[in-house]
Design a protein around this motif. Structure first.
Motif, PDB file in Angstrom:
ATOM      1  N   VAL A  71      63.656  42.086  38.255  1.00  0.00           N
ATOM      2  CA  VAL A  71      64.724  42.991  38.341  1.00  0.00           C
ATOM      3  C   VAL A  71      64.258  44.494  37.682  1.00  0.00           C
ATOM      4  CG1 VAL A  71      66.812  43.785  37.037  1.00  0.00           C
ATOM      5  CG2 VAL A  71      66.742  41.331  38.174  1.00  0.00           C
ATOM      6  N   GLU A  72      63.458  44.518  36.533  1.00  0.00           N
ATOM      7  CA  GLU A  72      63.104  45.718  36.136  1.00  0.00           C
ATOM      8  C   GLU A  72      62.205  46.649  37.077  1.00  0.00           C
ATOM      9  OE1 GLU A  72      61.552  47.441  32.083  1.00  0.00           O
ATOM     10  OE2 GLU A  72      60.288  45.800  32.494  1.00  0.00           O
ATOM     11  N   LYS A  73      61.337  45.873  37.729  1.00  0.00           N
ATOM     12  CA  LYS A  73      60.309  46.229  38.821  1.00  0.00           C
ATOM     13  C   LYS A  73      61.264  46.807  40.064  1.00  0.00           C
ATOM     14  CE  LYS A  73      56.250  45.427  41.549  1.00  0.00           C
ATOM     15  NZ  LYS A  73      55.263  44.151  41.917  1.00  0.00           N
ATOM     16  N   MET A  74      62.255  46.091  40.647  1.00  0.00           N
ATOM     17  CA  MET A  74      63.120  46.652  41.799  1.00  0.00           C
ATOM     18  C   MET A  74      63.929  47.474  41.477  1.00  0.00           C
ATOM     19  SD  MET A  74      63.548  42.732  43.377  1.00  0.00           S
ATOM     20  CE  MET A  74      64.442  43.250  44.623  1.00  0.00           C
ATOM     21  N   PHE A  75      64.809  47.542  40.521  1.00  0.00           N
ATOM     22  CA  PHE A  75      65.783  48.251  40.091  1.00  0.00           C
ATOM     23  C   PHE A  75      65.666  49.093  39.121  1.00  0.00           C
ATOM     24  CE2 PHE A  75      67.466  44.132  41.730  1.00  0.00           C
ATOM     25  CZ  PHE A  75      67.771  44.668  43.137  1.00  0.00           C
ATOM     26  N   SER A  76      64.762  49.115  38.221  1.00  0.00           N
ATOM     27  CA  SER A  76      64.734  50.202  36.969  1.00  0.00           C
ATOM     28  C   SER A  76      66.088  50.062  36.195  1.00  0.00           C
ATOM     29  CB  SER A  76      64.109  51.499  37.405  1.00  0.00           C
ATOM     30  OG  SER A  76      63.042  51.350  38.009  1.00  0.00           O
ATOM     31  N   PRO A  77      66.701  49.177  36.064  1.00  0.00           N
ATOM     32  CA  PRO A  77      68.118  49.221  35.364  1.00  0.00           C
ATOM     33  C   PRO A  77      67.932  49.774  33.798  1.00  0.00           C
ATOM     34  CG  PRO A  77      67.414  47.074  35.244  1.00  0.00           C
ATOM     35  CD  PRO A  77      66.189  47.645  36.010  1.00  0.00           C
ATOM     36  N   LYS A  78      69.336  50.201  33.507  1.00  0.00           N
ATOM     37  CA  LYS A  78      69.411  50.848  32.295  1.00  0.00           C
ATOM     38  C   LYS A  78      70.355  49.590  31.152  1.00  0.00           C
ATOM     39  CE  LYS A  78      69.339  55.627  33.115  1.00  0.00           C
ATOM     40  NZ  LYS A  78      70.062  56.836  32.857  1.00  0.00           N
ATOM     41  N   LEU A  79      71.145  48.944  32.162  1.00  0.00           N
ATOM     42  CA  LEU A  79      71.718  47.910  31.640  1.00  0.00           C
ATOM     43  C   LEU A  79      72.005  46.502  32.085  1.00  0.00           C
ATOM     44  CD1 LEU A  79      73.514  47.007  29.040  1.00  0.00           C
ATOM     45  CD2 LEU A  79      75.563  48.075  30.299  1.00  0.00           C
ATOM     46  N   VAL A  80      71.541  45.503  31.731  1.00  0.00           N
ATOM     47  CA  VAL A  80      71.446  44.292  32.541  1.00  0.00           C
ATOM     48  C   VAL A  80      72.198  43.212  31.805  1.00  0.00           C
ATOM     49  CG1 VAL A  80      69.823  42.180  33.327  1.00  0.00           C
ATOM     50  CG2 VAL A  80      69.229  44.635  33.513  1.00  0.00           C
ATOM     51  N   LYS A 101      61.314  37.428  25.489  1.00  0.00           N
ATOM     52  CA  LYS A 101      59.892  37.165  26.241  1.00  0.00           C
ATOM     53  C   LYS A 101      59.460  38.002  27.192  1.00  0.00           C
ATOM     54  CE  LYS A 101      58.829  32.445  24.292  1.00  0.00           C
ATOM     55  NZ  LYS A 101      58.464  30.970  24.795  1.00  0.00           N
ATOM     56  N   ALA A 102      60.531  38.218  27.924  1.00  0.00           N
ATOM     57  CA  ALA A 102      60.533  39.011  29.202  1.00  0.00           C
ATOM     58  C   ALA A 102      60.284  40.387  28.714  1.00  0.00           C
ATOM     59  CB  ALA A 102      61.763  38.970  30.023  1.00  0.00           C
ATOM     60  N   ASN A 103      60.734  40.796  27.612  1.00  0.00           N
ATOM     61  CA  ASN A 103      60.526  42.362  26.928  1.00  0.00           C
ATOM     62  C   ASN A 103      60.744  43.357  28.096  1.00  0.00           C
ATOM     63  OD1 ASN A 103      60.013  43.926  24.851  1.00  0.00           O
ATOM     64  ND2 ASN A 103      57.910  43.851  25.297  1.00  0.00           N
ATOM     65  N   ILE A 104      61.665  43.458  28.829  1.00  0.00           N
ATOM     66  CA  ILE A 104      61.880  44.659  29.634  1.00  0.00           C
ATOM     67  C   ILE A 104      62.422  45.678  28.922  1.00  0.00           C
ATOM     68  CG2 ILE A 104      62.089  43.059  31.821  1.00  0.00           C
ATOM     69  CD1 ILE A 104      65.195  43.603  31.791  1.00  0.00           C
ATOM     70  N   SER A 105      62.567  46.872  29.315  1.00  0.00           N
ATOM     71  CA  SER A 105      63.050  48.072  28.870  1.00  0.00           C
ATOM     72  C   SER A 105      64.521  48.224  28.731  1.00  0.00           C
ATOM     73  CB  SER A 105      62.346  49.381  29.650  1.00  0.00           C
ATOM     74  OG  SER A 105      62.780  49.329  30.991  1.00  0.00           O
ATOM     75  N   ALA A 106      65.382  47.627  29.618  1.00  0.00           N
ATOM     76  CA  ALA A 106      66.751  47.772  29.698  1.00  0.00           C
ATOM     77  C   ALA A 106      67.367  46.944  28.647  1.00  0.00           C
ATOM     78  CB  ALA A 106      67.238  47.254  31.133  1.00  0.00           C
ATOM     79  N   LYS A 107      68.459  47.376  28.194  1.00  0.00           N
ATOM     80  CA  LYS A 107      69.156  46.761  27.234  1.00  0.00           C
ATOM     81  C   LYS A 107      69.743  45.621  28.260  1.00  0.00           C
ATOM     82  CE  LYS A 107      72.195  48.946  24.334  1.00  0.00           C
ATOM     83  NZ  LYS A 107      71.809  48.536  22.961  1.00  0.00           N
ATOM     84  N   VAL A 108      70.028  44.281  27.402  1.00  0.00           N
ATOM     85  CA  VAL A 108      70.274  43.215  28.039  1.00  0.00           C
ATOM     86  C   VAL A 108      71.332  42.431  27.302  1.00  0.00           C
ATOM     87  CG1 VAL A 108      69.596  41.111  29.185  1.00  0.00           C
ATOM     88  CG2 VAL A 108      67.898  42.963  29.115  1.00  0.00           C
ATOM     89  N   LEU A 109      72.501  42.005  28.011  1.00  0.00           N
ATOM     90  CA  LEU A 109      73.504  41.327  27.328  1.00  0.00           C
ATOM     91  C   LEU A 109      73.525  39.889  27.883  1.00  0.00           C
ATOM     92  CD1 LEU A 109      76.658  43.569  27.561  1.00  0.00           C
ATOM     93  CD2 LEU A 109      75.209  43.594  25.495  1.00  0.00           C
ATOM     94  N   THR A 110      73.489  39.017  26.946  1.00  0.00           N
ATOM     95  CA  THR A 110      73.177  37.571  27.266  1.00  0.00           C
ATOM     96  C   THR A 110      74.513  37.048  26.873  1.00  0.00           C
ATOM     97  OG1 THR A 110      72.537  36.966  25.188  1.00  0.00           O
ATOM     98  CG2 THR A 110      70.900  37.302  26.587  1.00  0.00           C
TER      99      THR A 110
END
Length: 357
Positions: A71-80, A101-110
């Motif tokens: 998702v980070e590679k395809m869309f460069s999201p800010k919020l996931v 563990k994925a440690n992507i740059s976007a803020k992620v809500l679980t």
């Protein structure tokens, strides 16, 4: 007894209202398929981890990590948003650990919800999203608490006055729209005091507001609407602002603003008081009409709903006529202006009929 939206679907819609860029559904490809596809029309990318039988036994932790990175590679999201499903939650998948563990740059809500979460009410999924948003600083706790209060009130209304009362309700398209339109136009012609009421939910207001755009054939007609644009999540405030601006451009003045689009569970009571104080004789109430205490009012009334299973409960509450607008959600996702309603079209079509006698 009949199917209703699940907490998973409510979580997806609430994430959409927070303006997330991407939602990952951690479950099988078919989970909440219709909701996911509809949300794509609203500009939200919705993906799935595509859990399969092996994953139900051995877990799909790595699949979620890989999907997050993709998702980070395809869309460069800010919020996931990452949303659990029955499959992933029942086997105990740890969404937060996978995100770390994925440690992507976007803020992620679980959102660790599933179809039977809590009492199984769809609002449970929305409440989890709001709590996670407050923890992440996206909204204040005060706003989260206000919205949670509204959601609990909405559940109460559905269980006591709507289609979640526990019995099976046969779907119905309600009364003939042309016949009801003629009744309304006759009321205007007879110079009765008429009210056009919008008590709608979120984006469905784009359809239910259509009747407010009708030519005001009687100067005594009142316009009442829950279109405050300073209340609610960003997307919801935008909807209210868009509709108000369009009404103003069409020369429509709102006489009473009862609240915001997420306050429909409580604005119904305000509508009831206004109708009583203004001595209204005929009212059309669109959106969530079962939130209005129509049984306490001595008026002729029309309920306009998007739920075929709400026709019977609305009649039992005391509405004289009930008309159903089908697929309101599908028609209003991805739009930013008022869309034609079937009942609005019926009224417009019959205006000349009533004027010509």
């Amino acid at each position: 007894m009949h199917p209703r939206p699940s907490p998973i679907a409510a979580a997806l819609y609430t994430l959409r209202d927070l303006d997330v860029d991407v939602i990952i559904i951690h479950g099988p490809t078919g989970c909440c398929f219709r909701t996911a596809r509809l949300l794509e029309n609203d500009g939200v990318r919705v993906l799935t981890t595509a859990m399969s039988e092996n994953d139900f036994i051995f877990g799909a932790h790595e699949k979620l990590e890989k999907t997050l990175k993709k998702v980070e590679k395809m869309f460069s999201p800010k919020l996931v948003g990452v949303v659990g499903t029955c499959a992933s939650m029942i086997i105990g998948e740890d969404l937060k650990e996978a995100v770390q563990k994925a440690n992507i740059s976007a803020k992620v809500l679980t959102v660790e919800s599933h179809g039977g979460f809590g009492e199984g009410d769809n609002t449970e999924g929305a409440i989890i999203v709001l709590e996670e948003a407050a923890k992440s600083g996206l909204i204040t706790w005060k706003e989260a608490e206000r919205q949670i209060k509204m959601l609990k009130k909405a559940t109460e209304i559905e269980k006591t006055r709507g289609m979640a009362q526990g019995e099976y309700i046969k779907p119905s398209h309600g009364d003939d729209k042309d016949k009801v339109a003629l009744k309304f136009l006759e009321s205007l012609k007879d110079n009765e005091k008429v009210a056009m009421v919008l008590n709608a939910k979120k984006e469905t207001a784009y359809l239910f507001a259509d009747i407010l755009k009708l030519p005001q054939l009687n100067p005594k007609t009142l316009i009442i609407a829950n279109l405050r644009d300073d209340i609610g999540l960003p997307r919801i405030r935008k909807h209210a602002k868009n509709i108000k601006s369009e009404l103003e451009r069409n020369g429509i003045k709102i006489d009473y603003l009862t609240g915001g689009l997420d306050e429909y569970p409580i604005t119904g009571e305000r509508v009831g008081k206004i109708l009583q104080e203004e001595e209204v004789e005929f009212a059309i109430i669109s959106g969530v009409p079962h939130a209005v205490p129509i049984e306490r009012l001595n008026i002729r009334s029309v309920a306009v709903t998007d739920g075929p299973r709400l026709v019977k409960p609305l009649k039992e509450l005391g509405y004289d006529y009930v008309v159903a607008e089908l697929d309101a959600h599908a028609k209003t996702l991805g739009v930013d202006s008022i869309v034609p309603s079937d009942f609005g079209e019926s009224i417009r079509k019959n205006i000349e009929v009533i004027h010509n006698g």
